[in-house]
Design an enzyme around this catalytic site. Structure first.
Site, PDB file in Angstrom:
ATOM      1  N   LYS A   3       0.839  -1.204   0.000  1.00 24.73           N
ATOM      2  CA  LYS A   3       0.000   0.000   0.000  1.00 24.73           C
ATOM      3  C   LYS A   3       0.875   1.255   0.000  1.00 24.73           C
ATOM      4  O   LYS A   3       1.649   1.477   0.917  1.00 24.73           O
ATOM      5  CB  LYS A   3      -0.908   0.004   1.235  1.00 24.73           C
ATOM      6  N   ASP A  23      -2.583  10.141   3.769  1.00 20.51           N
ATOM      7  CA  ASP A  23      -3.983   9.757   3.918  1.00 20.51           C
ATOM      8  C   ASP A  23      -4.707  10.760   4.818  1.00 20.51           C
ATOM      9  O   ASP A  23      -4.687  10.645   6.043  1.00 20.51           O
ATOM     10  CB  ASP A  23      -4.076   8.337   4.510  1.00 20.51           C
ATOM     11  N   LYS A  63     -10.147  12.828   8.217  1.00 22.21           N
ATOM     12  CA  LYS A  63      -9.688  12.401   9.539  1.00 22.21           C
ATOM     13  C   LYS A  63      -9.655  13.593  10.492  1.00 22.21           C
ATOM     14  O   LYS A  63      -9.506  14.730  10.052  1.00 22.21           O
ATOM     15  CB  LYS A  63      -8.259  11.843   9.433  1.00 22.21           C
ATOM     16  N   ASP A 119       1.596   6.292   5.596  1.00 21.41           N
ATOM     17  CA  ASP A 119       0.607   5.359   5.057  1.00 21.41           C
ATOM     18  C   ASP A 119       1.097   4.687   3.767  1.00 21.41           C
ATOM     19  O   ASP A 119       0.360   3.934   3.139  1.00 21.41           O
ATOM     20  CB  ASP A 119      -0.728   6.084   4.834  1.00 21.41           C
ATOM     21  N   ASP A 165     -12.192   7.100   3.775  1.00 25.21           N
ATOM     22  CA  ASP A 165     -10.985   6.845   4.559  1.00 25.21           C
ATOM     23  C   ASP A 165     -10.607   5.359   4.553  1.00 25.21           C
ATOM     24  O   ASP A 165      -9.539   4.991   5.016  1.00 25.21           O
ATOM     25  CB  ASP A 165     -11.195   7.346   6.000  1.00 25.21           C
ATOM     26  N   GLU A 198      -9.498   3.751   2.132  1.00 21.53           N
ATOM     27  CA  GLU A 198      -8.976   3.861   0.776  1.00 21.53           C
ATOM     28  C   GLU A 198      -7.919   2.817   0.433  1.00 21.53           C
ATOM     29  O   GLU A 198      -7.740   2.485  -0.740  1.00 21.53           O
ATOM     30  CB  GLU A 198      -8.391   5.272   0.562  1.00 21.53           C
ATOM     31  N   ARG A 240      -7.704  -0.412   0.907  1.00 25.29           N
ATOM     32  CA  ARG A 240      -8.251  -1.612   0.261  1.00 25.29           C
ATOM     33  C   ARG A 240      -8.694  -1.314  -1.179  1.00 25.29           C
ATOM     34  O   ARG A 240      -8.690  -2.202  -2.023  1.00 25.29           O
ATOM     35  CB  ARG A 240      -9.403  -2.165   1.107  1.00 25.29           C
TER      36      ARG A 240
END
Ligand code: BES
Ligand code: MN
Ligand code: ZN
Length: 494
Positions: A266, A271, A278, A289, A348, A350, A352
């Site tokens: 990933k 993020d 967030k 991230d 959020d 995101e 996956r």
């Protein structure tokens, strides 16, 4: 500056070095190297134990300067804790603390006798490998975004020699390669997101490929991905001016016909949560991230440096998740590369959404013999396992066992969570084939369930490294996990 390692059979009292490191247990129990120094110095270590200056507490360090009867300028006495409970994890810890203490001294070279401390069930190649990796870990300094300083007059640790014979040489060679992978991962992950954006990660991967035989790099930009149908990945990137990339590194160390092993990581370079923004507190940590991307790239670097005789691919979906007038939104329905449609219930979730397309692409393009992804995927995994273990989820018991074993061997440990079909219903959607969130309970598992929808027929495992990829707090740095685990797993496959 990188640390140079070597091996030698060592007589501690007569080595010519700026510093020699030896271990002592609690209750005044000396290791054999410490006993040799104590004898040669007329009891310099025992006197300090008797005075209470040396406790032997695990990770404590005491410096003796120029003790008489010893040729080294300094002796660093390192506490090992209680002898009867001394184990592999303690061995790693004391090696890290010893190297940290060494790093605070004005020494350019040192000799470590810690690598000869007995560890139940482990041989000397293992001890040297862990000791070298621990030392390199402690010696790492992040400097990339500070004002350049004149460090030419500063004495820094440059050479470290471990006690050990030829039987440990393979361990040291592996450590040097893996340490390079760990450094690659840490450096990339520590960079701020205004530098480390998707294009930067792609450039780093390309540069590595350019510098190494048998390695090639292929980067898809958003136009190419649009054509191929990466509808889920592209939706996540749409709110950012830093456009997405899909980065694929290939290493041909094995036979032509051999199916590759495949890693997917990933690579969310920042993020913010997107429209499902967030909270502000701690948002800066979301520069990490892309820790999964850094981790798989680092493991790739380690595999190449070890010259492993196998084929390997490393695929990184790299995007930035930002709020914008063009952002994807909750309730959007996306069509993934696999054709499955996805209802976005939270922007959020995101990770996956980029991984599903990258996993589909990797399976279709490479037909790998095993497929492993690493991702800072869920806060729920941090709640479940904390920062000590990565979460491991797989339907393949043999693959899961291999990865758990590689984690134990390198002390880069993972812990398995179930991936039973019972959890799948939490992803039901009224408007698409699957929803991108699974509700409050079992968040780490439902994230993995989501990925499982896109890995049908693959020998696949998922590592959730949300708790392990970096150290929390103001000055927390990337850890380079799970580079060691993945590199060891590949070593075991070779
Ligand atoms: N990158 C985060 C996960 C994360 C959170 C990693 C904190 C490390 C520390 C991920 O993209 C995310 O935001 N996940 C959400 C999922 C939720 C919306 C279902 C989470 O964990 O809260
Ligand atoms: Mn997120
Ligand atoms: Zn994320």
């Amino acid at each position: 500056m990188t640390l140079q390692f070597s091996l030698a059979s060592i007589a501690p009292a007569t080595v010519d070095s700026a510093c020699v490191m030896v271990g002592v247990y609690e209750q005044g129990v000396l290791t054999s190297a410490a006993a040799q120094l104590d004898d040669a110095s007329g009891g310099a270590i025992r006197r300090q134990i008797e005075s209470g200056d040396i406790s032997g507490k695990a990770g404590s360090t005491t410096l003796l300067f120029a003790p008489a009867g010893i040729t080294a300028r300094r002796v660093l006495v390192v506490g090992l804790g209680a002898q009867k409970s001394f184990d592999a994890a303690r061995f790693q810890k004391v090696n890290i603390e010893a190297a940290r203490a060494l790093g605070r001294l004005p020494v350019a070279d040192a000799v470590s006798c810690l690598s000869s401390v007995d560890v139940p069930g482990r041989d000397s190649a293992w001890r040297v490998r862990i000791a070298a990796l621990a030392s390199d870990y402690a010696a790492y300094r992040y400097t990339a975004t500070f004002k350049p300083r004149d460090r030419s007059k500063q004495v820094e640790l440059a050479r470290l020699t471990f006690a050990g014979g030829d039987e440990a040489a393979s361990g040291l060679a592996q450590a040097v390669a893996i340490a390079e992978g760990v450094r690659f991962a840490r450096e990339l992950a520590n960079l701020p997101p205004n530098i480390c954006n998707p294009a930067h990660i792609a450039a780093q991967a390309q540069a590595f490929a350019d510098g190494h035989d048998k390695v090639s790099c292929n980067v898809l930009d958003e136009v190419a991905m649009e054509k191929l149908g990466f509808g889920s990945l592209l939706a996540v990137g749409r709110g950012s001016v830093n456009k997405p990339r899909l980065i694929a590194l290939e290493y041909k160390g094995g036979n032509d016909g051999d199916k590759p092993y495949a890693f997917v990581g990933k690579g969310v370079t920042f993020d913010s949560g997107g429209i499902s923004l967030k909270p502000g507190a701690g948002m800066e940590e979301m520069k990490f991230d892309m820790g999964g991307a850094a981790g798989v790239l680092g493991a790739f670097v380690a595999a190449v440096k070890m010259g492993l005789k196998l084929n390997l691919v490393c695929v990184v979906p790299a995007v930035e998740n930002m709020p914008d007038g063009d952002s994807y939104r909750p309730s959007d329905v996306l069509t993934s590369l696999s054709g499955l449609t996805i209802e976005v219930l939270n922007t959020d979730a995101e990770g996956r959404l980029i991984l599903c397309d990258a996993l589909t692409y990797t399976a279709q393009t490479y037909q790998p013999q095993a497929l492993i992804d690493a991702a800072t995927l869920t806060g729920a995994c941090v709640i479940a396992l904390g920062k000590h273990a990565s979460g491991l989820m797989s339907k393949h018991d043999d693959l899961a066992a291999e990865l758990l074993a590689a984690g134990e061997e390198t002390l880069d440990r993972a812990w398995r969570l179930p991936l039973w079909d019972d959890y799948q219903a939490q992803l039901d959607s009224g408007f698409a084939d699957v929803a991108n969130i699974g509700g409050k309970s079992a968040g780490a598992i439902t994230a993995a369930c989501f990925l499982s929808r896109f890995t049908d027929g693959q020998r696949w495992a998922h590592l959730d490294i949300a708790g392990t990829a970096w150290d929390e707090g103001r000055k927390g740095l990337a850890t380079g996990r799970p580079v060691a685990l993945l590199a060891q797993w590949l070593l075991d496959r070779e």
